[in-house]
Enzyme design. Structure first.
Site: not given
Length: 226
Positions: A159-161, A130, A164
């Site tokens: 998720g990935c935001v 992710p 990060s």
């Protein structure tokens, strides 16, 4: 006298007011940011794909922010998720999240979304998990470039935001999330995660706010060259 414990319903009656008591601080913008567009893949725009999220507005916003970043000479990073056939390099993430098959190398759904064509001066980061930082050279690249902050846009917010965002902050970067340029498959996780990131890890701002900030950078750098 023993204080009466407040019930959960009382604590959530005014969530913003409750959180503001502990989490109302703003970190502000950095001096040398980099813009990151996270996983704007065709999968999220294809109605026949399990990952379809109907997030055209988020992409349009991110593209406008991207143009402003280039005008301000702010470096732009594009991330992509990519797996070998069978997902062997995806580990437990590929094992758990079945729709990740859309990101197997060569699949149309793994390509960048229509309208997002990488430029020669943009950095492309390929990842399997992710976070844009986990298992990649992104943190080292930004540190070597002297960047103190990141501006995050992308998919999906929950998720990935979010992953990060947490890693960006953990690596020491002042972190900004552009709400209009992020999207999810449902408003509930989108809004909940924006709220939580803003409380604990980043400043969540609007497209208007980030464009104004990038415009000031562009102006100040123009003055410096004059």
């Amino acid at each position: 006298m023993r204080r009466k414990r407040r019930g959960a319903s009382a604590l959530t009656d005014d969530l913003s007011e409750n959180y503001a008591k502990a989490y109302g601080h703003k970190a502000g913008f950095g001096k040398r940011p980099a813009l990151i567009l996270i996983d704007f893949a065709h999968a999220y725009f294809d109605p026949d794909c399990d990952l379809y999220a109907g997030v055209d507005a988020a992409l349009a916003s991110a593209l406008r922010v991207r143009e402003a970043a280039h005008a301000a000479h702010v470096p732009v990073v594009l991330t992509e998720v990519t797996y070998q056939k069978g997902g062997r390099n995806g580990g437990r993430f590929f094992e758990k999240a079945m729709p990740l098959k859309a990101f197997v190398k060569g699949e149309r759904t793994a390509a960048f979304a229509d309208g997002l064509v990488p430029r020669e001066d943009e950095i492309i980061v390929s990842k399997q998990y992710p976070s844009a930082f986990f298992g990649t050279s992104l943190a080292s690249t930004l540190t070597a470039g002297g960047h103190d902050s990141v501006i995050l846009t992308g998919l999906t917010t929950s998720g990935c935001v979010r992953a990060s965002c947490v890693d960006a902050m953990s690596h020491g970067f002042t972190t900004i999330v552009v709400a209009d340029a992020c999207g999810d498959r449902h408003p509930a996780p989108h809004e909940a995660n924006l709220f939580d990131m803003n409380a604990k890890y980043a400043d969540v701002v609007s497209e208007t706010e980030i464009l104004a900030y990038l415009k000031t950078l562009s102006a100040s750098r123009a003055e410096a060259r004059a």
